[in-house]
Structure formats: C-alpha cells, structure tokens
Design a protein around this motif. Structure first.
Motif, PDB file in Angstrom:
ATOM      1  N   UNK A   1      88.210  25.771 -47.300  1.00 53.78           N
ATOM      2  CA  UNK A   1      89.009  25.308 -48.494  1.00 53.78           C
ATOM      3  C   UNK A   1      88.350  25.762 -49.850  1.00 53.78           C
ATOM      4  N   UNK A   2      86.908  25.479 -50.083  1.00 50.52           N
ATOM      5  CA  UNK A   2      86.238  25.625 -51.329  1.00 50.52           C
ATOM      6  C   UNK A   2      86.231  27.285 -51.540  1.00 50.52           C
ATOM      7  N   UNK A   3      86.015  27.959 -50.777  1.00 48.98           N
ATOM      8  CA  UNK A   3      86.041  29.356 -50.697  1.00 48.98           C
ATOM      9  C   UNK A   3      87.373  29.934 -51.021  1.00 48.98           C
ATOM     10  N   UNK A   4      88.597  29.214 -50.600  1.00 50.23           N
ATOM     11  CA  UNK A   4      89.713  29.564 -51.061  1.00 50.23           C
ATOM     12  C   UNK A   4      90.151  29.394 -52.572  1.00 50.23           C
ATOM     13  N   UNK A   5      89.716  28.306 -52.720  1.00 49.61           N
ATOM     14  CA  UNK A   5      90.078  27.594 -54.312  1.00 49.61           C
ATOM     15  C   UNK A   5      89.192  28.525 -55.146  1.00 49.61           C
ATOM     16  N   UNK A   6      88.021  28.946 -54.850  1.00 51.89           N
ATOM     17  CA  UNK A   6      87.121  29.704 -55.601  1.00 51.89           C
ATOM     18  C   UNK A   6      87.902  31.183 -55.633  1.00 51.89           C
ATOM     19  N   UNK A   7      88.505  31.698 -54.856  1.00 47.88           N
ATOM     20  CA  UNK A   7      89.306  32.959 -54.666  1.00 47.88           C
ATOM     21  C   UNK A   7      88.289  33.999 -54.016  1.00 47.88           C
ATOM     22  N   UNK A   8      87.255  33.366 -53.115  1.00 50.54           N
ATOM     23  CA  UNK A   8      86.421  34.168 -52.277  1.00 50.54           C
ATOM     24  C   UNK A   8      86.986  34.457 -50.921  1.00 50.54           C
ATOM     25  N   UNK A   9      88.088  33.825 -50.590  1.00 59.24           N
ATOM     26  CA  UNK A   9      88.791  33.747 -49.023  1.00 59.24           C
ATOM     27  C   UNK A   9      90.089  33.892 -49.344  1.00 59.24           C
ATOM     28  N   UNK A  10      90.643  34.987 -48.629  1.00 58.14           N
ATOM     29  CA  UNK A  10      92.227  34.945 -48.758  1.00 58.14           C
ATOM     30  C   UNK A  10      92.882  34.948 -47.308  1.00 58.14           C
ATOM     31  N   UNK A  11      92.905  33.776 -46.805  1.00 63.01           N
ATOM     32  CA  UNK A  11      93.583  33.724 -45.260  1.00 63.01           C
ATOM     33  C   UNK A  11      95.139  33.794 -45.567  1.00 63.01           C
TER      34      UNK A  11
ATOM     35  N   UNK B   1      94.585  40.292 -46.057  1.00 67.37           N
ATOM     36  CA  UNK B   1      93.877  39.123 -45.924  1.00 67.37           C
ATOM     37  C   UNK B   1      92.569  39.443 -45.217  1.00 67.37           C
ATOM     38  N   UNK B   2      91.489  38.466 -45.312  1.00 67.14           N
ATOM     39  CA  UNK B   2      90.303  38.467 -44.635  1.00 67.14           C
ATOM     40  C   UNK B   2      90.046  37.417 -43.610  1.00 67.14           C
ATOM     41  N   UNK B   3      91.289  36.516 -43.373  1.00 63.90           N
ATOM     42  CA  UNK B   3      91.259  35.662 -42.235  1.00 63.90           C
ATOM     43  C   UNK B   3      92.619  35.344 -41.894  1.00 63.90           C
ATOM     44  N   UNK B   4      92.954  35.416 -40.521  1.00 62.96           N
ATOM     45  CA  UNK B   4      94.113  35.175 -40.032  1.00 62.96           C
ATOM     46  C   UNK B   4      94.138  33.498 -39.363  1.00 62.96           C
ATOM     47  N   UNK B   5      95.203  32.988 -39.715  1.00 68.02           N
ATOM     48  CA  UNK B   5      95.503  31.927 -38.925  1.00 68.02           C
ATOM     49  C   UNK B   5      96.804  31.905 -37.967  1.00 68.02           C
TER      50      UNK B   5
ATOM     51  N   UNK C   1      94.752  29.132 -34.632  1.00 73.37           N
ATOM     52  CA  UNK C   1      93.402  29.760 -34.157  1.00 73.37           C
ATOM     53  C   UNK C   1      92.978  30.522 -35.399  1.00 73.37           C
ATOM     54  N   UNK C   2      91.695  30.595 -35.548  1.00 72.27           N
ATOM     55  CA  UNK C   2      91.149  31.539 -36.763  1.00 72.27           C
ATOM     56  C   UNK C   2      90.466  32.831 -36.131  1.00 72.27           C
ATOM     57  N   UNK C   3      91.116  33.810 -36.636  1.00 75.32           N
ATOM     58  CA  UNK C   3      90.844  35.005 -36.259  1.00 75.32           C
ATOM     59  C   UNK C   3      90.160  36.138 -37.367  1.00 75.32           C
ATOM     60  N   UNK C   4      89.224  36.888 -37.135  1.00 76.55           N
ATOM     61  CA  UNK C   4      88.887  37.814 -38.005  1.00 76.55           C
ATOM     62  C   UNK C   4      89.845  39.069 -37.958  1.00 76.55           C
TER      63      UNK C   4
ATOM     64  N   UNK D   1      89.034  34.281 -30.666  1.00 76.87           N
ATOM     65  CA  UNK D   1      89.388  33.331 -31.728  1.00 76.87           C
ATOM     66  C   UNK D   1      88.795  32.114 -31.709  1.00 76.87           C
ATOM     67  N   UNK D   2      88.737  31.119 -32.752  1.00 79.78           N
ATOM     68  CA  UNK D   2      88.225  29.969 -32.950  1.00 79.78           C
ATOM     69  C   UNK D   2      89.419  28.986 -33.031  1.00 79.78           C
TER      70      UNK D   2
END
Length: 403
Positions: free
Chosen positions: A111-121, A163-167, A208-211, A240-241
């Motif tokens: 969540x902090x990485x999404x809020x900072x704009x470093x992760x786009x799931x 996207x760099x992460x898939x839910x 599931x979390x998928x790269x 997947x995780x």
C-alpha cells in the motif's frame, strides 16, 4: 440529511480541479492519449504528491484515510477533464482489495508503494465472453507444494497493459482451504441460482498476486474506443501468491466491484456536467438564420431535458457513494446507480452531439470524446441491460407499498 461539503472536501475538490485544469486542454489530452502509455507520468507523480493515489488508504498504510465521498469528488473532477490517468484502476480499486484482504505484511509492503506512485497494480477479474454479473470463474487456482498455480484468462483488464502487479480472482476447490484448517463459504452465494446446473460445485473464490512478467503470463494489449488502454491476460500454470488468509474472498470481490461501480458513476457525472456545459455554451454562441440557437424553443427544451437527466444521475451517484460511506457495499444499490447513470449518459451524450451538429462528430472537438468515455463507462462492470436484468431478479425481495 446534510449534503453540503465540508471545508476539507471543498479544498480537495478545488485542488484536483486546479491541477487538472492546468494540465489538460482538449488538445493536450489528445497528445497524451496518443502516447504509448496513454497517460502522463508527471501528472501521476503530482497525484502521489497531493495524496490522491492513497486517498482511501488508512493513514498507517501511507494513505490519507479519506472515504467514498472524497473519492467521488476526485473522480468527478477526473471525468470533467477526461483525465486519462488510471486513478481507479491502478490505485483505489486494487489498493482497496489489498487493504481488505491482504495480510499485515502484504498491506505494509504494497500500500505505501501504491500511494507513492511506485507500484501500479490492477484487478484482473472479468473473463472473456462473460457478461456481468459473473456467475462462474473459469480461471482456476491449484495448490502445489510450493504455493499456487493459475490457469485461465482475464478480459478486459483496464490499464492491464502498464500494470506491474496483477490481483487475479480465481476459483479453487474448497479442499484447498480445508487443508489449511478453514471453513470457506460457497463462491458467490447470491448468484448461484442463476448459474444453474452448470455451476461447478465445491469451489470458492480466491485472490492472488501475480507478476505480469512471470513465466506463463501472456499479455495482449488493446486500445479502447475512448482512448483507454487495457489488456487480455492469459495464465498457463503461473506461479501466484495468495492475497490474504486462506478463506473465501467472494464477499470482498463483491464489495470491491460495488465500490468500482460507484466510482465509475462519479466519473460519469463529471463528464456529463461538462458535456451539458459545452452544449449550452454552443447554443448561446452559434447562430442560425441570424439568431442564436438558444432562441429556438425546441433546442432549449432538449437542453433542459439533459439537465434533468444529469440531476437524476447525480442523485443516484451520491446515493451509491453515501451507502459505501455508511459501510454498506450493496450490489443492488450499485446496480441501481449504474443503471441510472447509463441511461443518463446515453441521453446526454447523444443530445450533445446532435445539438452540436457536424462539429460534434469531429476528433478536434471535445464533445465526441466525452460521449466516447461515457459509452465506455456505461459498458464497464455491466451495461444498462445487465443491471436491469439483475435488478429484475431482486423485485421479489421487496415488499409491496400501498398508498
């Protein structure tokens, strides 16, 4: 009931409006949409700096701790300027899923990485050939000695191209959870009756979390008619995780979809407001037979009907958002709002183009772009016919009112 905004809410709305008005003219938006990414990374960084990417996240997760009303205000401003940044698809929706379903470790990491704009799931939930509401997940998850493997396909995945992460939502045997010592519920209990005998018994829904760069992931990008990019994503035994604890996530998915529908309604309000404004301004300035178009009573009556449609839609959008603010993520409420917004969007979009005449059909004039976006929203997470069908099945749940 008090519908007035608080000073903090007004400040948030005005800040977002100011940022977007400075960032986007119709010409500038056309340039940005034509780029490979389809949106502006600099605006995305600005969103992160003013807290929009973590708007609804808890403060301990790096967010602002705001609620659905604040999200509604922000998305309305995005709709007003047709801003293409994927605030809902790559921040608020997937972040909400992680906040609801994730473990403490996953929340603190993601969540902090999404809020900072470093992760786009993105949330990959819809499946090819399946209309809303989905009664069956064909994507399957299988438990292995080292974790989970996914097989299936997801389409459409809005902004899945970047996207760099898939839910990913997937069906799995309840035995997979029972081995972990839990007792899951059936998948989508409120939709089982419409699935009929073809529904696979003994399954639960998992997240599931998928790269997206993992082996076995195939991503095919597409460009929507509104300029929004997306992807069809296929999984072939992909590692997947599990997101969160081993339990049925059907209720979490249902709540997330209802929230996304309310968010789309709010965005549509902004687009309809601007469509109506452009139309009324055109009627005031465009002359025919030597007089402004506003002098023709039929046209002013049609503009008045557009205003009525807008206000009907605005009321339903507020209803959906306020229900979420009260902690009620009811699919029926979201469906009512989506149906009204879909009908109003079609009416306002078509009338705006009709009353602009030929210029309304040109790519250089913004009215056609607003109508294209409204059409895309109407078809996202169920179109009007889907929601009418869904609501029709709930009529028997209500008591008759006699006057």
């Amino acid at each position: 009931m008090d519908f007035d905004l608080t000073p903090e809410q007004e400040m948030l709305r005005d800040t977002v409006r100011d940022v977007l008005e400075r960032a986007y003219t119709p010409e500038r938006r056309t340039e940005i949409v034509a780029t490979e990414l389809g949106w502006d990374p600099q605006i995305w960084r600005t969103f992160a700096e003013i807290g929009l990417l973590g708007l609804t996240f808890a403060e301990e997760d790096g967010g602002m701790g705001a609620g659905p009303i604040e999200a509604m205000l922000v998305l309305t401003e995005l709709g007003r300027r047709l801003a293409p940044e994927p605030l809902l698809d790559c921040a608020l929706l997937p972040g909400g899923l992680i906040a609801r379903a994730g473990t403490d470790t996953q929340r603190k990491d993601l969540l902090p990485r999404i809020a900072e704009g470093d992760l786009r799931p993105v949330f990959a939930h819809g499946e090819p050939g399946v209309r809303w509401p989905a009664t069956e997940l064909t994507t399957r998850a299988v438990r292995t000695a080292t974790g989970w493997n996914l097989t299936g396909a997801k389409h459409p995945v809005s902004h899945g191209d970047s996207a760099d992460l898939l839910i990913v939502s997937a069906a799995l045997p309840v035995g997979s959870f029972q081995e972990a010592g839990t007792e899951p519920a059936a998948a989508y209990p409120d939709l089982l009756e419409e699935a009929g005998p073809g529904h696979p018994g003994g399954v639960a829904a998992g997240l599931f979390l998928v790269d997206p760069a993992a082996a076995g992931v195939r991503r095919t990008d597409y460009l929507g008619h509104d300029g929004v990019r997306g992807a069809t994503i296929e999984f072939d035994g992909v590692a997947a995780e599990l997101l969160g604890e081993p339990k049925d996530a059907a209720e979490i998915v249902t709540a997330a979809v209802a929230g996304a529908q309310a968010a789309l309604c709010a965005e549509a309000i902004g687009a309809m407001e601007e469509s109506l404004r452009l139309t009324t301004e055109y009627l005031k300035t465009r002359k025919q037979f030597g007089v402004p178009l506003r002098a023709f009573q039929t046209l002013t009556q049609r503009a008045a009907d557009m205003y009525v449609s807008l206000e009907l839609a605005r009321g339903m959008s507020m209803y959906a958002s306020m229900s979420l603010a009260d902690g009620v993520a009811d699919p029926v409420v979201a469906s009512r709002a989506k149906l009204r917004i879909g009908r109003s969007a079609r009416h306002i979009g078509q009338e705006a183009i009709q009353m602009h005449g030929g210029i309304g059909m040109t790519a250089e004039y913004p009215v056609g772009h607003y109508t294209a976006r409204l059409t895309a929203i109407e078809h996202s997470l169920g179109d009007s016919s889907d929601h009418l069908r869904y609501l029709g099945r709930t009529v028997g749940d209500h008591q008759m009112v006699e006057i």
